[in-house]
Write a protein that holds these residues in place. Structure first.
Motif, short mmCIF file in Angstrom:
data_model
loop_
_atom_site.label_atom_id
_atom_site.label_comp_id
_atom_site.label_asym_id
_atom_site.label_seq_id
_atom_site.Cartn_x
_atom_site.Cartn_y
_atom_site.Cartn_z
N MET A 1 -8.12 -5.82 0.77
CA MET A 1 -8.13 -4.30 0.20
C MET A 1 -9.70 -4.49 -0.67
N ASP A 2 -10.05 -3.38 -0.84
CA ASP A 2 -11.59 -3.12 -1.35
C ASP A 2 -11.17 -3.71 -2.80
N GLU A 3 -12.32 -4.21 -3.23
CA GLU A 3 -12.19 -4.88 -4.90
C GLU A 3 -11.99 -3.77 -6.04
N VAL A 5 -10.86 -0.63 -5.54
CA VAL A 5 -9.58 -0.02 -5.38
C VAL A 5 -8.60 -0.95 -6.05
N GLU A 6 -8.55 -2.24 -5.70
CA GLU A 6 -7.60 -3.02 -6.19
C GLU A 6 -7.54 -3.09 -7.71
N SER A 9 -5.97 0.00 -9.23
CA SER A 9 -4.78 0.19 -9.02
C SER A 9 -3.84 -0.41 -10.02
N VAL A 84 -10.92 3.70 1.67
CA VAL A 84 -9.49 3.34 1.39
C VAL A 84 -8.92 4.71 1.11
N VAL A 86 -6.50 6.67 -0.77
CA VAL A 86 -5.71 6.48 -2.19
C VAL A 86 -5.14 7.54 -2.67
N ALA A 105 -3.10 2.57 -3.23
CA ALA A 105 -3.43 2.66 -1.87
C ALA A 105 -2.49 3.10 -0.90
N VAL A 107 -1.00 3.51 2.74
CA VAL A 107 -1.05 2.60 3.98
C VAL A 107 -0.77 3.62 5.36
#
Length: 108
Positions: A1-3, A5-6, A9, A84, A86, A105, A107
């Motif tokens: 996952m993108d840093e 976004v992580e 989150s 991503v 979200v 995120a 899916v």
């Protein structure tokens, strides 16, 4: 996952009303008329300001008194951040135009 976004989150992130003219009136207009708000994550290492398409079914304005500038709003909506998909989830206090939030995120 993108840093980014992580990082965003993680629940309980500080958020503020963002955009070019953050004010109570502009926030209300964007929520009720435009269906598109800006939510800013000021502690993201670059003050990430996200444009969010409001999900009317998941957003709750019931605790808000925009005329008095009191209460709070629960906002949810979707966007794409760094490729991503979200969902942004935020609770905003109208007195300070700030609160807490996070991203989820989505899916495919």
């Amino acid at each position: 996952m993108d840093e980014l976004v992580e990082r965003l989150s993680q629940e309980g992130q500080k958020v503020v009303v963002g955009g070019p003219s953050p004010s109570l009136g502009e926030f209300q207009r964007r929520l009720t008329e435009m269906g598109y708000v800006f939510v800013k994550f000021p502690d993201s290492g670059g003050a990430t300001d996200l444009g969010v398409r409001v999900d009317e079914a998941a957003t709750d304005l019931g605790g808000a008194d925009f005329a008095k500038g009191t209460g709070s709003v629960h906002v949810e909506g979707t966007l794409t951040l760094n490729y991503v998909q979200v969902r942004c989830v935020a609770d905003i206090d109208l007195t300070s135009l700030s609160g807490s939030g996070h991203l989820v995120a989505l899916v495919p």
